[in-house]
Design a protein around this motif. Structure first.
Motif, PDB file in Angstrom:
ATOM      1  N   LEU A  25       0.849  -1.199   0.000  1.00 52.73           N
ATOM      2  CA  LEU A  25       0.000   0.000   0.000  1.00 52.73           C
ATOM      3  C   LEU A  25       0.880   1.243   0.000  1.00 52.73           C
ATOM      4  O   LEU A  25       2.006   1.211   0.467  1.00 52.73           O
ATOM      5  N   PHE A  26       0.329   2.350  -0.526  1.00 55.72           N
ATOM      6  CA  PHE A  26       1.067   3.609  -0.493  1.00 55.72           C
ATOM      7  C   PHE A  26       0.937   4.208   0.900  1.00 55.72           C
ATOM      8  O   PHE A  26      -0.152   4.579   1.323  1.00 55.72           O
ATOM      9  N   PRO A  27       2.032   4.321   1.617  1.00 60.91           N
ATOM     10  CA  PRO A  27       1.942   4.757   3.014  1.00 60.91           C
ATOM     11  C   PRO A  27       1.450   6.199   3.170  1.00 60.91           C
ATOM     12  O   PRO A  27       0.948   6.565   4.220  1.00 60.91           O
ATOM     13  N   HIS A  28       1.608   7.005   2.103  1.00 62.86           N
ATOM     14  CA  HIS A  28       1.181   8.399   2.213  1.00 62.86           C
ATOM     15  C   HIS A  28      -0.246   8.597   1.728  1.00 62.86           C
ATOM     16  O   HIS A  28      -0.731   9.717   1.679  1.00 62.86           O
ATOM     17  N   TYR A  66      -4.512   5.704   7.747  1.00 62.85           N
ATOM     18  CA  TYR A  66      -3.343   5.478   6.882  1.00 62.85           C
ATOM     19  C   TYR A  66      -2.798   4.074   7.130  1.00 62.85           C
ATOM     20  O   TYR A  66      -2.979   3.514   8.220  1.00 62.85           O
TER      21      TYR A  66
END
Lengths: 562, 257
Positions: B96-99, B141
Motif C-alpha cells: 500500500l502507499f503509506p502516504h 493510513y
C-alpha cells in the motif's frame, strides 16, 4: 560600549547585513533546489551517470570556500566580486546535499510500493509525482535543510568577495579584535541557521510518512507555524529588496560614478574611505567595495569591478609582479609604475606620504632592559624567544624565511601562525616574544611595543599609493584632482592615529576620516594649495583612553592556537 | 468488459525466461492455460519460477521466448499501462502507499482511469464492505492498520476497477496463522461470489489445497503437475509427494506427542 548598546547604535547596518545574508542564502538555496532536485531525479533514472555526478558534487563540496571564491573571481559571467559570485559558490555547496538526498530519498522508496505502483498501471510520470516524490519528500527536505544551514555558514565568508552579509561584521571583528562586532555577526548568523533548521524541520515533519495518520490538533498548529515563518521570511525579503531598490535608484542618479575597493584591514579601508569622501565632496557618486580578502582587490581592479584601491609598492612588487624583494624605494616605485601601466593599464598615484612596512616588534621592557635597538641586536636573544606571525608573513617572499636567512635568526620553537591582529595582544601578554606587525599600527605605542630597526635593509619599501584604472582616470577629471591633492598628504603619525581611532577606540572609519578631512581642510586654508604633511589638528591621542581600551580585554584569557 | 468467451483469459505458449549471466533458465518451455472463473495456484519452492510466471502475465517481465497471451493478445502487443489496469495485483505486505489514506489507496486505479468521483465513492464503500472493513477505516493510513487489515485493503485496491483477472503473489504470506486462515476463507468466498479469475502464487501446500480450483506445481522452472487439488492428493509426481509428506509428518508429530 556593551553589546546591546552596540546593537542599538548599529541597528540599521545590522539590518542591511542581515537582509543581504538572508537574500544570499535564500536565492542560492532556491537555485540549488531548482537545479538539484531534477538532477537527483535524473540520476535515479540513469545508473551510469549517478556515480560520476555524485562524485563531482562531492568534490565541489570539499573545496575550501575561500579557495572557491578565489577560483570564481577571474571568471567572466559567474565570477567577479559581489553577490553574484557568492551566490554561485553557495549554490555549488548547496547542490550536493540536495542531489544526494533526492537520489537517496527516491531510491529508498519501498520496493513493494514501487512494484505495486507499476503493477497498478501507473505511468512513470504518475509514479514520480504521486509516489516517489511524496515519499521521498521528507528526505529531500532534509537535504534542503542541510544545504540551507551550510549556506548560512558559508555566506559569512561571502563578505570576503564584497557580497556583504553578516560576515562583514565577523571579518571586521576578527581584524579589530572587537567582540561586539564578532557577536553582532555570529549571533544573528547562528540564530538564522537555527531558524532555518527549525522551520524546514517543521516542513519536513509535515511531509514525513511516519507522521501520516497521527494527525491531530497539533497539525493545525504546525501548519499555522509554517505559514507564519514563511510569511515572516517573505515580508523580510520584500522589505530588504525594497530598501536595496531604493538605494539603487539614488546611486544611478549621478553620471560620474566610481567604485572604490579596499583590502580587508583597517588602514586599507581608511585610505579607501579618504579617497571616497574626497570624491563625494566633489559630487562624484562613490560605490564602496571594501574589505576584499587576499588578492581580490587586485583581481577586481583588473576586471573593472572597482576603479581604484590603496596598495603598497612593496606588496605590488613582490606579491603581484613576483619580483625578488629589493630595498631601494625609488627603484621599486619606478618599476611598479612602469609595469602596472604596461601590463595592466593601471596608473599609480604619488606616494601618500607614509610607509607601512613590516615592523619587527618586541616588548618595550625587554628592549630597555637588554638595550636592543636593531634586529641584529636581538638575534642572540631570539634563541630563548618564541615568535608569532600572521599567516601572510610566514609564507610571502619578503616575509619570515628571508628575514631568518638575512639575519641568521632562530627561535626556541618554530614561529606560531596566528591572526595578524591577535599578534599584538599576544606579544603584550607574553604569549610570544617577537612579532612582525605593521609599522603604522596604532597599538604599537598604546601597548608599549618597540620596533627594531631593519639594520640590514631586508624589507622592501612599502609606500602607500593608490592604483587607479587608466580608463577611469581618463573619464573622470575630478579623480585626477583628488589623486593629486593626496600626494604626500598623510604622515606616518597621522596614519597611526587614524588606525588607532578605529582599532583602539572602536570608531567607524567613515567618521574618523570625516573628522580628519575637516582638520585637513582648515590647514589647507592656512597652508594654501596642497594638504600639509604634518600638523594634525588633534594632539597626542595614542594613549589608551581613561577606561583603558585595552584593559577591557584581559590578555590572560586570550585563546591562542598554535 | 473484454470478451473472454472466445479466448482463454491467460495462455502461456512455450514460454521461457532467462536472465543474462545465469545459465539455467528461470522458466523453460512453459505451457499453461488459465480458464475464466478458476483460481489457479502456482505452487513451488522459492526460486522455482512461480513469481516470474506471475510477473510475465501483467508484463512486469517479458518472455525471452514463446508468447504469453492475455485475452488472446500477446503481452508484447498490449499497452503495458492498459494491461495492468485490467489486472488486479496483490503482493505480500500489500504494498500500500503509506502516504495515501485507505480511501485513496482503494480508489487509486479508478482515479487513474478518471472515473467520476460519485462512482468512485460508492465503489470504495462497496469494496470496504466486501473485504470486511468498517467505514471508519476510510481516512486512516496504512501505518495505523494491522497486517491483516492492510492485506484486506490490498485486495480491495486490486478489485477496485473490476479487473477480469487477479494476480496474487503470496498475499497472506506475512500474516499470523489465525489471520491468514480467516483471510483465506474469505478470499475463497469472494472469488466464488464474484466469479473472478485468479492466479495465486504460494509455497504453502495447505493454502494451495484450500484456495485453488487447480494446482500448477513448479520445480526448477518447469511445470511438473497440473490438475485439481483432489488429483494432487493422489499424485505420484515426486515433488507433489514431498509436499504431501510434510502434511503427513506434521500430523504424525502431533499425534505421537
Amino acid at each position: 560600549m556593551n553589546f546591546f548598546q552596540f546593537l542599538r547604535q548599529n541597528s540599521s547596518e545590522l539590518l542591511t547585513l542581515l537582509s543581504q545574508h538572508l537574500v544570499l542564502v535564500l536565492t542560492s538555496t532556491l537555485i540549488a533546489v531548482v537545479i538539484g532536485i531534477p538532477t537527483g531525479i535524473l540520476l535515479t533514472r540513469n545508473r551510469f551517470l549517478r556515480t560520476p555526478v555524485l562524485g563531482l558534487a562531492n568534490i565541489m563540496q570539499t573545496i575550501p570556500s575561500l579557495a572557491l571564491f578565489g577560483f570564481l573571481i577571474p571568471l567572466s559571467f559567474i565570477g567577479g566580486i559581489g553577490a553574484r559570485t557568492a551566490t554561485v559558490a553557495l549554490v555549488v555547496y548547496a547542490l550536493l546535499p540536495i542531489i544526494r538526498n533526492t537520489v537517496t530519498g527516491i531510491l529508498g522508496v519501498d520496493r513493494n510500493v514501487r512494484e505495486a505502483a507499476i503493477a497498478m498501471g501507473m505511468t512513470s510520470q504518475q509514479i514520480l509525482w504521486q509516489v516517489e516524490l511524496p515519499l521521498a519528500m521528507s528526505v529531500i527536505l532534509t537535504g534542503v535543510r542541510v544545504a540551507t544551514v551550510i549556506s548560512v555558514g558559508v555566506a559569512t565568508i561571502a563578505a570576503a568577495v564584497g557580497a556583504g552579509g553578516l560576515g562583514v561584521y565577523i571579518f571586521r571583528g576578527l581584524r579589530q579584535y572587537d567582540n561586539n562586532l564578532l557577536l553582532a555577526g555570529a549571533v544573528p548568523a547562528a540564530l538564522m541557521a537555527l531558524a532555518a533548521d527549525f522551520s524546514l524541520g517543521l516542513l519536513e515533519q509535515h511531509f514525513s510518512v511516519e507522521a501520516k495518520g497521527k494527525k491531530s490538533g497539533r497539525s493545525v498548529v504546525r501548519r499555522a507555524l509554517i505559514l507564519a515563518v514563511a510569511a515572516a521570511i517573505i515580508a523580510f525579503i520584500g522589505y530588504s529588496l525594497w530598501i536595496s531598490a531604493r538605494s539603487h535608484q539614488s546611486a544611478s542618479a549621478s553620471t560620474e560614478k566610481i567604485t572604490i575597493g579596499s583590502k580587508d584591514f583597517t588602514e586599507s579601508i581608511l585610505l579607501a574611505e579618504i579617497a571616497a569622501q574626497m570624491l563625494e565632496a566633489k559630487g562624484v557618486t562613490v560605490e564602496r567595495q571594501y574589505e576584499l580578502a587576499g588578492n581580490l582587490s587586485h583581481e577586481a581592479l583588473l576586471g573593472g569591478r572597482i576603479d581604484l584601491y590603496p596598495e603598497y609598492t612593496g606588496t605590488a612588487f613582490t606579491a603581484i609582479l613576483h619580483h625578488q624583494p629589493i630595498s631601494d624605494p625609488k627603484a621599486v616605485n619606478e618599476q611598479v609604475k612602469k609595469e602596472y601601466a604596461e601590463k595592466f593599464k593601471v596608473a599609480t598615484s604619488e606616494s601618500l606620504g607614509f610607509e607601512n612596512t613590516f615592523a619587527i616588534l618586541i616588548r618595550g621592557e625587554e628592549a630597555r632592559r637588554l638595550h636592543l635597538k636593531t634586529i641584529s641586536d636581538a638575534v642572540p636573544h631570539a634563541l630563548n624567544w618564541s615568535a608569532g606571525f600572521g599567516q601572510d608573513f610566514i609564507t610571502r617572499a619578503d616575509g619570515y624565511p628571508g628575514l631568518a636567512r638575512t639575519y641568521g635568526l632562530q627561535f626556541r620553537s618554530p614561529p606560531q601562525d596566528m591572526d595578524l591582529s591577535l599578534t599584538y595582544i599576544a606579544l603584550a601578554s607574553h604569549k610570544v616574544d617577537l612579532i612582525a606587525g605593521n609599522s603604522t599600527e596604532g597599538r604599537i605605542a598604546a601597548l608599549d611595543l618597540v620596533q627594531l630597526e631593519d639594520d640590514r635593509h631586508y624589507f622592501p619599501p612599502y609606500e602607500a599609493i593608490y592604483f587607479v584604472r587608466q580608463d577611469t582616470l581618463d573619464r573622470v577629471q575630478k579623480l585626477r584632482d583628488v589623486m593629486a591633492s593626496l600626494a604626500h598628504a598623510i604622515s606616518p603619525e597621522e596614519m597611526r592615529h587614524l588606525n588607532y581611532e578605529v582599532d583602539g577606540n572602536k570608531r567607524r572609519p567613515a567618521e574618523v576620516v570625516q573628522e580628519w578631512l575637516k582638520g585637513k581642510t582648515k590647514s589647507q586654508v592656512s597652508g594654501g594649495g596642497r594638504f600639509q604633511v604634518s600638523g594634525f589638528r588633534r594632539t597626542g591621542t595614542f594613549q589608551p583612553n581613561k577606561q583603558g581600551a585595552f584593559r577591557r580585554r584581559n590578555p590572560e584569557t586570550l585563546n591562542m592556537k598554535p | 468488459m473484454a470478451d473472454t468467451t472466445q479466448h482463454p483469459l491467460v495462455q502461456f505458449e512455450d514460454v521461457s525466461y532467462t536472465v543474462e549471466g545465469v545459465t539455467a533458465p528461470i522458466i523453460s518451455h512453459l505451457n499453461l492455460t488459465v480458464e475464466s472463473g478458476e483460481t489457479l495456484v502456482l505452487l513451488g519452492e522459492s526460486g522455482c519460477g512461480k513469481t516470474t510466471t506471475l510477473r510475465l502475465v501483467n508484463r512486469l517481465l517479458l518472455p525471452s521466448s514463446g508468447t504469453v497471451l492475455v485475452e488472446g493478445r500477446s503481452t508484447t502487443a498490449w499497452d503495458p499501462i492498459q494491461l495492468r489496469r485490467r489486472t488486479g495485483y496483490v503482493i505480500q505486505e500489500a504494498g500500500l502507499f503509506p502516504h495515501f489514506s485507505v480511501e485513496q489507496n482503494i480508489a487509486l486505479v479508478p482515479r487513474l482511469e478518471k472515473w467520476d468521483e460519485e462512482r468512485i465513492k460508492s465503489r470504495v464503500l462497496e469494496l470496504l464492505e466486501l473485504v470486511g472493513l468498517q467505514k471508519s477505516f476510510l481516512q486512516r493510513y496504512p501505518g495505523e492498520l494491522s497486517g491483516g487489515q492492510r492485506q484486506r485493503v490490498g485486495v480491495a485496491r486490486a478489485l477496485a476497477a473490476e479487473p477480469p483477472l487477479l494476480l496474487l503473489d503470496e498475499p497472506f504470506g506475512a500474516l499470523d496463522p489465525l489471520t491468514r486462515a480467516s483471510l483465506q476463507r474469505e478470499f475463497l468466498e469472494l472469488t466464488k461470489r464474484l466469479g473472478k479469475t485468479a492466479i495465486f502464487v504460494t509455497h504453502d501446500v495447505r493454502e494451495a489445497l484450500l484456495v485453488g480450483t487447480r494446482i500448477a506445481l513448479m520445480a526448477a522452472g518447469q511445470l511438473v503437475f497440473l490438475d485439481t487439488p483432489k488429483a494432487f492428493l493422489k499424485s505420484d509426481v515426486k515433488q507433489a509427494q514431498l509436499y504431501l509428506k510434510t502434511l503427513e509428518s506434521e500430523v504424525s508429530v502431533l499425534s505421537n506427542r
